[in-house]
Scaffold this motif. Structure first.
Motif, mmCIF file in Angstrom:
data_model
loop_
_atom_site.group_PDB
_atom_site.id
_atom_site.type_symbol
_atom_site.label_atom_id
_atom_site.label_comp_id
_atom_site.label_asym_id
_atom_site.label_seq_id
_atom_site.Cartn_x
_atom_site.Cartn_y
_atom_site.Cartn_z
ATOM 1 N N THR A 207 -3.014 -5.598 8.503
ATOM 2 C CA THR A 207 -2.243 -4.524 7.891
ATOM 3 C C THR A 207 -2.421 -3.227 8.663
ATOM 4 O O THR A 207 -1.474 -2.471 8.873
ATOM 5 C CB THR A 207 -2.669 -4.343 6.416
ATOM 6 O OG1 THR A 207 -2.518 -5.597 5.757
ATOM 7 C CG2 THR A 207 -1.827 -3.302 5.712
ATOM 8 N N ALA A 208 -3.659 -3.005 9.125
ATOM 9 C CA ALA A 208 -3.934 -1.801 9.912
ATOM 10 C C ALA A 208 -3.130 -1.798 11.215
ATOM 11 O O ALA A 208 -2.859 -0.753 11.790
ATOM 12 C CB ALA A 208 -5.429 -1.696 10.209
ATOM 13 N N GLN A 209 -2.736 -3.003 11.665
ATOM 14 C CA GLN A 209 -1.903 -3.117 12.871
ATOM 15 C C GLN A 209 -0.415 -3.140 12.507
ATOM 16 O O GLN A 209 0.417 -3.528 13.322
ATOM 17 C CB GLN A 209 -2.236 -4.404 13.636
ATOM 18 C CG GLN A 209 -3.664 -4.515 14.113
ATOM 19 C CD GLN A 209 -3.984 -3.506 15.194
ATOM 20 O OE1 GLN A 209 -3.150 -3.226 16.031
ATOM 21 N NE2 GLN A 209 -5.185 -2.944 15.155
ATOM 22 N N GLU A 210 -0.132 -2.770 11.287
ATOM 23 C CA GLU A 210 1.238 -2.784 10.779
ATOM 24 C C GLU A 210 1.852 -4.183 10.773
ATOM 25 O O GLU A 210 3.047 -4.356 10.941
ATOM 26 C CB GLU A 210 2.127 -1.812 11.564
ATOM 27 C CG GLU A 210 1.767 -0.370 11.237
ATOM 28 C CD GLU A 210 2.440 0.618 12.161
ATOM 29 O OE1 GLU A 210 3.661 0.514 12.314
ATOM 30 O OE2 GLU A 210 1.734 1.466 12.733
ATOM 31 N N LEU A 211 0.980 -5.157 10.593
ATOM 32 C CA LEU A 211 1.454 -6.516 10.338
ATOM 33 C C LEU A 211 1.048 -6.813 8.898
ATOM 34 O O LEU A 211 -0.051 -7.290 8.636
ATOM 35 C CB LEU A 211 0.795 -7.513 11.292
ATOM 36 C CG LEU A 211 1.191 -7.446 12.767
ATOM 37 C CD1 LEU A 211 0.355 -8.396 13.596
ATOM 38 C CD2 LEU A 211 2.673 -7.754 12.941
ATOM 39 N N VAL A 212 1.928 -6.468 7.963
ATOM 40 C CA VAL A 212 1.574 -6.597 6.553
ATOM 41 C C VAL A 212 1.955 -7.998 6.059
ATOM 42 O O VAL A 212 3.115 -8.385 6.109
ATOM 43 C CB VAL A 212 2.281 -5.509 5.706
ATOM 44 C CG1 VAL A 212 1.803 -5.583 4.256
ATOM 45 C CG2 VAL A 212 2.022 -4.128 6.294
ATOM 46 N N PRO A 213 0.952 -8.754 5.608
ATOM 47 C CA PRO A 213 1.209 -10.123 5.149
ATOM 48 C C PRO A 213 2.230 -10.156 4.011
ATOM 49 O O PRO A 213 2.251 -9.257 3.177
ATOM 50 C CB PRO A 213 -0.163 -10.588 4.633
ATOM 51 C CG PRO A 213 -1.152 -9.714 5.334
ATOM 52 C CD PRO A 213 -0.465 -8.399 5.541
ATOM 53 N N SER A 214 3.053 -11.201 4.004
ATOM 54 C CA SER A 214 4.090 -11.264 2.972
ATOM 55 C C SER A 214 3.475 -11.334 1.581
ATOM 56 O O SER A 214 4.031 -10.818 0.628
ATOM 57 C CB SER A 214 5.035 -12.450 3.221
ATOM 58 O OG SER A 214 4.303 -13.642 3.271
ATOM 59 N N GLU A 215 2.303 -11.978 1.470
ATOM 60 C CA GLU A 215 1.701 -12.035 0.127
ATOM 61 C C GLU A 215 1.183 -10.675 -0.335
ATOM 62 O O GLU A 215 0.824 -10.492 -1.487
ATOM 63 C CB GLU A 215 0.599 -13.106 0.039
ATOM 64 C CG GLU A 215 -0.589 -12.891 0.929
ATOM 65 C CD GLU A 215 -1.623 -14.028 0.758
ATOM 66 O OE1 GLU A 215 -2.398 -13.932 -0.197
ATOM 67 O OE2 GLU A 215 -1.637 -14.974 1.566
ATOM 68 N N TRP A 216 1.163 -9.730 0.572
ATOM 69 C CA TRP A 216 0.841 -8.352 0.187
ATOM 70 C C TRP A 216 2.087 -7.476 0.176
ATOM 71 O O TRP A 216 2.016 -6.258 0.223
ATOM 72 C CB TRP A 216 -0.188 -7.754 1.163
ATOM 73 C CG TRP A 216 -1.576 -8.305 0.997
ATOM 74 C CD1 TRP A 216 -1.963 -9.335 0.194
ATOM 75 C CD2 TRP A 216 -2.771 -7.863 1.666
ATOM 76 N NE1 TRP A 216 -3.298 -9.566 0.316
ATOM 77 C CE2 TRP A 216 -3.830 -8.677 1.211
ATOM 78 C CE3 TRP A 216 -3.053 -6.859 2.595
ATOM 79 C CZ2 TRP A 216 -5.148 -8.522 1.657
ATOM 80 C CZ3 TRP A 216 -4.354 -6.700 3.043
ATOM 81 C CH2 TRP A 216 -5.392 -7.535 2.575
ATOM 82 N N GLY A 217 3.232 -8.125 0.173
ATOM 83 C CA GLY A 217 4.483 -7.377 0.078
ATOM 84 C C GLY A 217 5.082 -7.012 1.413
ATOM 85 O O GLY A 217 6.105 -6.325 1.479
ATOM 86 N N GLY A 218 4.466 -7.439 2.504
ATOM 87 C CA GLY A 218 5.002 -7.135 3.825
ATOM 88 C C GLY A 218 5.969 -8.209 4.294
ATOM 89 O O GLY A 218 6.424 -9.037 3.502
ATOM 90 N N ASP A 219 6.287 -8.199 5.574
ATOM 91 C CA ASP A 219 7.263 -9.172 6.062
ATOM 92 C C ASP A 219 6.687 -10.104 7.131
ATOM 93 O O ASP A 219 7.414 -10.730 7.880
ATOM 94 C CB ASP A 219 8.515 -8.452 6.597
ATOM 95 C CG ASP A 219 8.191 -7.466 7.698
ATOM 96 O OD1 ASP A 219 7.003 -7.372 8.091
ATOM 97 O OD2 ASP A 219 9.109 -6.778 8.180
#
Ligand code: GDP
Ligand code: MG
Length: 375
Positions: A207-219
């Motif tokens: 997430t800190a690398q702006e790779l937000v996991p989909s299970e955390w609402g990212g893509d």
């Protein structure tokens, strides 16, 4: 845009190579004088040196001829779905090779010297009748160098992150390489079999690398895997197929083949054996082929997984080992099927001739690197 080595930039700009290496080091890039810098890095270094760099693809007649073939558009109705080509990227020892091996169920890791991939390997597999091709590089230097040569043989990057280690320096580099290549990223959170691993911590790192996991609402799809137990492998393949479906990769199997030479070597019994990835069209035994300074007729084609399995043809996204080139083409060199062996010979010979005669002709006030790149 074409690649430039530290040495070439140094010679072109009249700046000591050590000064360029120092600048690169300040940018966090440890490299050598012979290393290829991508255009962005070249520009950055040149800017630091107060120089203006102009990239010009000075096309030779041969290159223009081939570029025309390459850029020949396929009619919409000729396009067929093709398999996605996947590259595994990530920090050393996080499990790239092990994951690919688990996927194809071979065991090359134990045969590698020191566990470091010695060759670029390329495989194609079927999952529920759907094809997926993989390219395993000996490190992302190879990925970057191929890209710097204009070779884009990746559709999707699988970023392998060992859950016990988390984001490491080469993970961050891999992320920037994938972003620069503008390919979608899937994360394989690997080594989840290890006791006491904290997947959440690794996901925070992502997430800190702006790779937000989909299970955390990212893509970003994050799949928890283990190359040892096989956990998550099926899910990883399904995720690859889902992402591929979204991107609708297509090609036209009914045209003369073109693609990229992934690697090549001289073998004592078979002559030059090159691993090529077909990216459009269909490659057949007997085809006239040219790649860099090499040319020939495809004498035999072999499966990349089963070295003795002969093939008659290979369509888009299929990697094959071929014999028939007179000399080994460079890794990352594009290949083309032509209809005329004389033409292929002329192109290869002209290029070899030009490479021998290439002279540096550089105006230091206004550095142009065009002459450096004719290879
Ligand atoms: P690469 O450098 O990323 O290609 O990493 P390798 O595939 O060579 O793996 C490095 C080491 O990690 C090897 O000793 C593997 O056996 C080990 N390894 C890879 N994947 C896993 C995994 O999922 N679980 C565990 N416990 N070990 C793994
Ligand atoms: Mg490896």
């Amino acid at each position: 845009q074409l690649p430039c080595t530290v040495r070439e930039l140094s010679e072109a700009a009249g700046v000591a190579a050590t000064d360029i290496l120092r600048l690169l080091m300040e940018e966090g890039v440890m490299t050598t004088i012979a290393a290829v810098m991508d255009p962005d890095l070249t520009e950055l270094v040149a800017a630091e040196l107060g120089l203006e760099v102009e990239f010009r693809d000075e096309l030779t007649v041969e290159d223009e001829y081939l570029a025309e073939i390459r850029d020949r558009e396929d009619a919409e109705e000729d396009l067929q779905p093709r398999a996605p080509i996947i590259t595994f990227l990530g920090h050393v020892d996080h499990g790239k090779t092990s994951l690919i091996d688990k996927i194809i169920d071979t065991d090359v890791v134990s045969g590698e010297s020191g566990g470091i991939t010695q060759h670029i390997r390329a495989y194609t597999i079927f999952k529920n009748d759907q094809q997926i091709s993989f390219v395993d590089t000996p490190g992302h230097e190879a990925f970057t160098e191929m890209r710097a040569r204009g070779a884009n043989v990746t559709d999707i990057a699988v970023l392998v992150v060992a859950a016990d280690d988390g984001i490491m320096p080469q993970t961050e580099e891999a992320i920037s390489h994938a972003r620069a290549a503008e390919v979608p990223i899937i994360v394989a959170l690997n080594k989840c079999d290890l006791p006491g691993v904290d997947a959440n911590q690794a996901m925070q790192g992502l997430t800190a690398q702006e790779l937000v996991p989909s299970e955390w609402g990212g893509d970003v799809e994050v799949v928890k895997t283990s190359a040892i137990t096989g956990e998550g492998i099926d899910e990883l393949l399904d995720t690859i197929l889902t992402v591929a479906e979204l991107h609708e990769f297509t090609a036209n199997p009914d045209r003369p083949a073109l693609g990229t030479c992934i690697e090549a070597q001289q073998e004592s019994d078979r002559g030059v054996v090159s691993k090529v990835m077909v990216q459009n069209g269909t490659l057949r035994v007997g085809d006239v082929i040219v790649s860099g300074q090499a040319y020939g007729k495809v004498k035999a084609m072999y499966d990349t997984l089963i070295p003795t399995a002969r093939l008659e043809e290979a369509g888009p996204s299929v990697p094959v080992n071929i014999t028939g080139f007179d000399v080994a083409p460079g890794a990352g060199e594009a290949f083309y099927v032509l209809d005329d062996i004389a033409k292929a010979r002329t192109i290869a010979e002209d290029r070899a001739h030009e490479a021998r005669n290439s002279n540096l002709d550089v105006d230091v006030q206004h550095v142009t690197l065009e002459n450096l790149f004719d290879r």
